[in-house]
Scaffold this motif. Structure first.
Motif, PDB file in Angstrom:
ATOM      1  N   GLY A 247       0.824  -1.389  -0.152  1.00 11.88           N
ATOM      2  CA  GLY A 247       0.125  -0.030   0.200  1.00 11.88           C
ATOM      3  C   GLY A 247       0.681   1.236   0.110  1.00 11.88           C
ATOM      4  N   THR A 248       2.149   1.338   0.024  1.00 11.84           N
ATOM      5  CA  THR A 248       2.760   2.482   0.017  1.00 11.84           C
ATOM      6  C   THR A 248       2.827   3.031  -1.431  1.00 11.84           C
ATOM      7  OG1 THR A 248       4.920   1.255  -0.188  1.00 11.84           O
ATOM      8  CG2 THR A 248       4.495   1.905   2.243  1.00 11.84           C
ATOM      9  N   ARG A 249       2.595   4.073  -1.734  1.00 13.71           N
ATOM     10  CA  ARG A 249       2.640   4.750  -3.057  1.00 13.71           C
ATOM     11  C   ARG A 249       2.772   6.137  -3.035  1.00 13.71           C
ATOM     12  NH1 ARG A 249       1.448   0.201  -6.754  1.00 13.71           N
ATOM     13  NH2 ARG A 249       1.029  -1.325  -5.293  1.00 13.71           N
ATOM     14  N   ILE A 250       3.105   6.649  -4.382  1.00 12.44           N
ATOM     15  CA  ILE A 250       3.521   7.988  -4.133  1.00 12.44           C
ATOM     16  C   ILE A 250       2.750   8.823  -5.107  1.00 12.44           C
ATOM     17  CG2 ILE A 250       5.558   9.706  -4.704  1.00 12.44           C
ATOM     18  CD1 ILE A 250       7.627   7.570  -3.941  1.00 12.44           C
ATOM     19  N   LEU A 251       1.930   9.861  -4.838  1.00 13.44           N
ATOM     20  CA  LEU A 251       1.147  10.673  -5.668  1.00 13.44           C
ATOM     21  C   LEU A 251       1.801  12.145  -5.780  1.00 13.44           C
ATOM     22  CD1 LEU A 251      -2.108  10.914  -6.394  1.00 13.44           C
ATOM     23  CD2 LEU A 251      -2.422  12.229  -4.574  1.00 13.44           C
ATOM     24  N   TYR A 252       1.888  12.531  -7.031  1.00  7.05           N
ATOM     25  CA  TYR A 252       2.796  13.692  -7.246  1.00  7.05           C
ATOM     26  C   TYR A 252       1.840  14.745  -8.330  1.00  7.05           C
ATOM     27  CZ  TYR A 252       4.238  11.705 -11.656  1.00  7.05           C
ATOM     28  OH  TYR A 252       4.390  11.170 -12.940  1.00  7.05           O
ATOM     29  N   ARG A 256       3.903  20.619 -11.464  1.00  9.57           N
ATOM     30  CA  ARG A 256       4.936  20.910 -10.665  1.00  9.57           C
ATOM     31  C   ARG A 256       6.319  20.060 -10.939  1.00  9.57           C
ATOM     32  NH1 ARG A 256       2.566  22.672  -5.034  1.00  9.57           N
ATOM     33  NH2 ARG A 256       1.005  21.224  -5.713  1.00  9.57           N
ATOM     34  N   TYR A 257       5.887  18.802 -11.004  1.00 10.24           N
ATOM     35  CA  TYR A 257       7.186  17.787 -10.967  1.00 10.24           C
ATOM     36  C   TYR A 257       7.244  16.680 -11.844  1.00 10.24           C
ATOM     37  CZ  TYR A 257       7.416  20.073  -6.166  1.00 10.24           C
ATOM     38  OH  TYR A 257       7.432  20.888  -5.392  1.00 10.24           O
ATOM     39  N   THR A 258       8.472  16.481 -12.520  1.00  4.99           N
ATOM     40  CA  THR A 258       8.337  15.335 -13.401  1.00  4.99           C
ATOM     41  C   THR A 258       9.023  14.239 -12.741  1.00  4.99           C
ATOM     42  OG1 THR A 258       8.668  17.085 -15.048  1.00  4.99           O
ATOM     43  CG2 THR A 258       9.556  14.907 -15.741  1.00  4.99           C
ATOM     44  N   LEU A 259       8.382  13.092 -13.107  1.00  4.93           N
ATOM     45  CA  LEU A 259       9.021  11.785 -12.650  1.00  4.93           C
ATOM     46  C   LEU A 259      10.211  11.277 -13.420  1.00  4.93           C
ATOM     47  CD1 LEU A 259       8.871   9.076 -10.857  1.00  4.93           C
ATOM     48  CD2 LEU A 259       7.099   8.147 -12.681  1.00  4.93           C
ATOM     49  N   ILE A 260      11.061  11.197 -12.939  1.00  6.18           N
ATOM     50  CA  ILE A 260      12.557  10.905 -13.502  1.00  6.18           C
ATOM     51  C   ILE A 260      12.952   9.181 -13.700  1.00  6.18           C
ATOM     52  CG2 ILE A 260      15.054  11.069 -13.572  1.00  6.18           C
ATOM     53  CD1 ILE A 260      14.758  13.848 -12.382  1.00  6.18           C
ATOM     54  N   SER A 261      12.319   8.680 -12.441  1.00  5.07           N
ATOM     55  CA  SER A 261      12.607   7.380 -12.289  1.00  5.07           C
ATOM     56  C   SER A 261      11.745   6.511 -13.215  1.00  5.07           C
ATOM     57  CB  SER A 261      12.314   6.871 -10.798  1.00  5.07           C
ATOM     58  OG  SER A 261      12.872   7.475  -9.849  1.00  5.07           O
ATOM     59  N   ARG A 262      12.229   5.536 -13.939  1.00  5.89           N
ATOM     60  CA  ARG A 262      11.662   4.364 -14.704  1.00  5.89           C
ATOM     61  C   ARG A 262      10.851   3.453 -13.928  1.00  5.89           C
ATOM     62  NH1 ARG A 262      15.682   3.520 -19.888  1.00  5.89           N
ATOM     63  NH2 ARG A 262      16.003   5.642 -20.585  1.00  5.89           N
ATOM     64  N   ALA A 294       7.927  -0.874   0.351  1.00 10.86           N
ATOM     65  CA  ALA A 294       8.163   0.713   0.475  1.00 10.86           C
ATOM     66  C   ALA A 294       8.483   1.029  -0.995  1.00 10.86           C
ATOM     67  CB  ALA A 294       9.555   0.871   1.288  1.00 10.86           C
ATOM     68  N   ALA A 295       8.003   2.513  -1.115  1.00 10.53           N
ATOM     69  CA  ALA A 295       7.942   2.745  -2.694  1.00 10.53           C
ATOM     70  C   ALA A 295       9.215   4.158  -2.617  1.00 10.53           C
ATOM     71  CB  ALA A 295       6.638   3.345  -3.147  1.00 10.53           C
ATOM     72  N   TYR A 296       9.613   4.008  -3.730  1.00 12.50           N
ATOM     73  CA  TYR A 296      10.825   5.407  -3.856  1.00 12.50           C
ATOM     74  C   TYR A 296      10.693   5.864  -5.201  1.00 12.50           C
ATOM     75  CZ  TYR A 296      13.663   1.759  -5.355  1.00 12.50           C
ATOM     76  OH  TYR A 296      14.556   0.754  -6.047  1.00 12.50           O
ATOM     77  N   ALA A 297      11.128   6.949  -5.520  1.00 10.60           N
ATOM     78  CA  ALA A 297      11.026   7.478  -6.937  1.00 10.60           C
ATOM     79  C   ALA A 297      11.657   8.959  -6.816  1.00 10.60           C
ATOM     80  CB  ALA A 297       9.707   7.740  -7.682  1.00 10.60           C
ATOM     81  N   ARG A 298      12.520   9.207  -8.232  1.00 11.60           N
ATOM     82  CA  ARG A 298      13.251  10.448  -8.224  1.00 11.60           C
ATOM     83  C   ARG A 298      12.489  11.519  -8.993  1.00 11.60           C
ATOM     84  NH1 ARG A 298      18.783  11.366 -11.620  1.00 11.60           N
ATOM     85  NH2 ARG A 298      19.589  13.047 -10.321  1.00 11.60           N
ATOM     86  N   ALA A 311      10.676   8.810  -0.864  1.00  6.08           N
ATOM     87  CA  ALA A 311      10.271   7.392  -0.288  1.00  6.08           C
ATOM     88  C   ALA A 311       9.126   7.440   0.514  1.00  6.08           C
ATOM     89  CB  ALA A 311      11.382   6.845   0.426  1.00  6.08           C
ATOM     90  N   SER A 312       7.948   6.577   0.303  1.00  5.04           N
ATOM     91  CA  SER A 312       6.903   6.272   1.095  1.00  5.04           C
ATOM     92  C   SER A 312       7.098   4.973   1.966  1.00  5.04           C
ATOM     93  CB  SER A 312       5.611   6.353   0.390  1.00  5.04           C
ATOM     94  OG  SER A 312       4.376   6.027   1.043  1.00  5.04           O
ATOM     95  N   VAL A 313       6.977   5.148   3.096  1.00  9.02           N
ATOM     96  CA  VAL A 313       7.253   3.837   4.052  1.00  9.02           C
ATOM     97  C   VAL A 313       6.091   3.557   5.177  1.00  9.02           C
ATOM     98  CG1 VAL A 313       9.553   4.189   4.219  1.00  9.02           C
ATOM     99  CG2 VAL A 313       8.391   5.195   6.007  1.00  9.02           C
TER     100      VAL A 313
END
Length: 454
Positions: A247-252, A256-262, A294-298, A311-313
């Motif tokens: 259930g750990t997710r990242i909303l953006y 304002r922001y670009t997701l760099i991570s693939r 856990a989730a993470y992204a750049r 990171a979302s934990v």
């Protein structure tokens, strides 16, 4: 004559013995302490204590601090000293004293920890003491944030799993959750308990049904916030493999922001991928269903070009009234957060700033410790709850759907939800988004928001 002298000598010896064994006069009790007040500052990390007393029969004052509440009263159920107890001795002629940042750090409240200090003051006259009767708490003065840089409004929200139904079913709350997020207008949200399973909470195939992840994106659109997207919506784990929370997710905010991570959503043609996730350790006695992700992204700031990691934990939720067992669970949470920071260190080859947020399932006044938080602080993370401005800091970040919430007895609520940043110290504002009376809370946790400068 000799017999008379012997008798006299014996009498003197008896008197001398009695004098030698007579108890010493008890030390006089110090004057009553009529008031004690602690205020943050004047400098960052410092605290100034002031008190009032006539000062009679007082050779010194002692201030005892702890990271957990404590009491000297025999009738109290609290321990006699707090965790990480420290005692500071001050001259009996003083009526104020400033604790330095180094002293506060030695007491367990370094700059960046957002730890408050429980404290008690008493007057001392040899073996006689007199305490001010009330336990109090104070947060050392926060550090000032950077004057310039990339502004980020970061949020964290445990939205409660769709699998936990009852009268608080997810599909009845999704729109309220979306409104709560939209109302704060965060750039990025670390989300917990947002499952890739069915939004109706049924333990069945998602074929022909909407996922809880997707339903949040749909709800954001329905409340006029279509700019928000999730980094990942599909499962992290291959269907059929036993696993715990995903259930750990990242909303953006895509404006304002670009997701760099693939962050691939699929493995081949299958609707799952482990991309941008990491599995956390479990106890050796646990089954695979205790494994959490856990989730993470750049990301990159579209305006400034600044790049950073998020990171979302969501750490293990278990607790025990048995102290030994509680230490086991705290140790597990510590290993889990170390797994996340190790993964971030491995992928962050350009040494970008890192924001880690989520539900760490522990709090400062936990008798078993605050191990995950301690690790983050010792690793250079700044707890943004130590912001210059704090809103609803006296309330806990978890609400259990209670209609009425009370503030903490010493002015500090329990924070099991955190937003922490590495590479930048200080925060402008931290808000525990809630109303003390609310019969329609969107989740059993409050949304928390921090205004950072990266």
């Amino acid at each position: 004559m000799l017999s008379k002298l012997s008798a006299a000598a014996a009498a003197l010896a008896l008197v001398g013995g009695l004098l030698a064994t007579a108890p010493a006069e008890a030390a006089a009790t110090p004057s009553k302490i009529t008031s004690v007040k602690a205020t943050p500052g004047p400098g960052a990390g410092q605290v100034t204590f002031r008190w009032a007393t006539a000062g009679k029969n007082t050779k010194a004052f002692k201030i005892e601090t702890g990271l957990t509440s404590f009491s000297k009263a025999r009738s109290s159920s609290l321990p006699s000293s707090g965790r990480h107890a420290k005692v500071f001795t001050i001259s009996g002629s003083r009526r104020s004293w400033t604790m330095s940042a180094a002293q506060a750090a030695s007491a367990g409240a370094p700059i960046g920890s957002a730890n408050h200090l429980y404290f008690r003051l008493w007057a001392v006259n040899g073996s006689a003491t007199r305490a001010y009767p009330y336990l109090q708490a104070v947060l050392p003065r926060p550090a000032a944030p950077k004057a310039s840089g990339s502004a980020l409004r970061m949020a964290s929200f445990n939205v409660r799993s769709a699998k936990l139904g009852g009268s608080r079913q997810w599909l009845r709350r999704a729109t309220a959750v979306a409104r709560e997020i939209r109302g704060q207008n965060p750039g990025i949200v670390a989300v917990q308990e947002l499952s890739p399973g069915r939004a109706d909470g049924k333990n069945k195939s998602t074929t022909g049904s909407v996922r809880q992840t997707t339903s949040l994106v749909n709800a954001m659109r329905s409340v006029g916030a279509p700019k928000y997207r999730l980094v990942r919506q599909n499962p992290y784990i291959k269907p059929g493999v036993k696993h715990g929370s995903q259930g750990t997710r990242i909303l953006y905010d895509t404006s304002r922001y670009t997701l760099i991570s693939r962050c691939a959503e699929k493995t081949g043609k299958r609707n799952y991928s482990s991309s941008c996730s990491v599995d956390l350790p479990k106890l050796s006695s646990d089954s695979r269903s205790a494994i959490r992700s856990a989730a993470y992204a750049r990301f990159q700031d579209r305006r400034t070009g600044a790049r950073f990691w998020v990171a979302s934990v969501h750490l293990d939720h278990r607790h025990s009234s048995n102290l030994a067992k509680e230490h086991v669970y705290e140790g597990l949470r510590s290993r889990q957060i170390k797994t996340v920071t190790a993964r971030l260190a491995r992928v962050n080859t350009t040494h970008d700033k890192v924001v880690l947020a989520g539900d760490i399932n522990s709090w400062q006044n936990n008798k078993g410790g605050y191990a995950a938080h301690d690790h983050l602080v010792s690793s250079g993370f700044f707890d943004t709850a130590g912001a210059q401005t704090r809103v609803n800091f006296q309330y806990s970040t978890v609400n259990h759907f209670d209609a009425h919430l009370s503030p903490g007895a010493t002015g500090f609520g329990s924070r099991i939800d955190v937003i922490m940043v590495k590479g930048s110290k200080g925060a402008k504002r931290f808000a525990n988004v809630m109303r003390p009376t609310n019969a329609a809370r969107p989740s059993d946790h409050n949304l928390i928001v921090s205004d950072l400068v990266l």
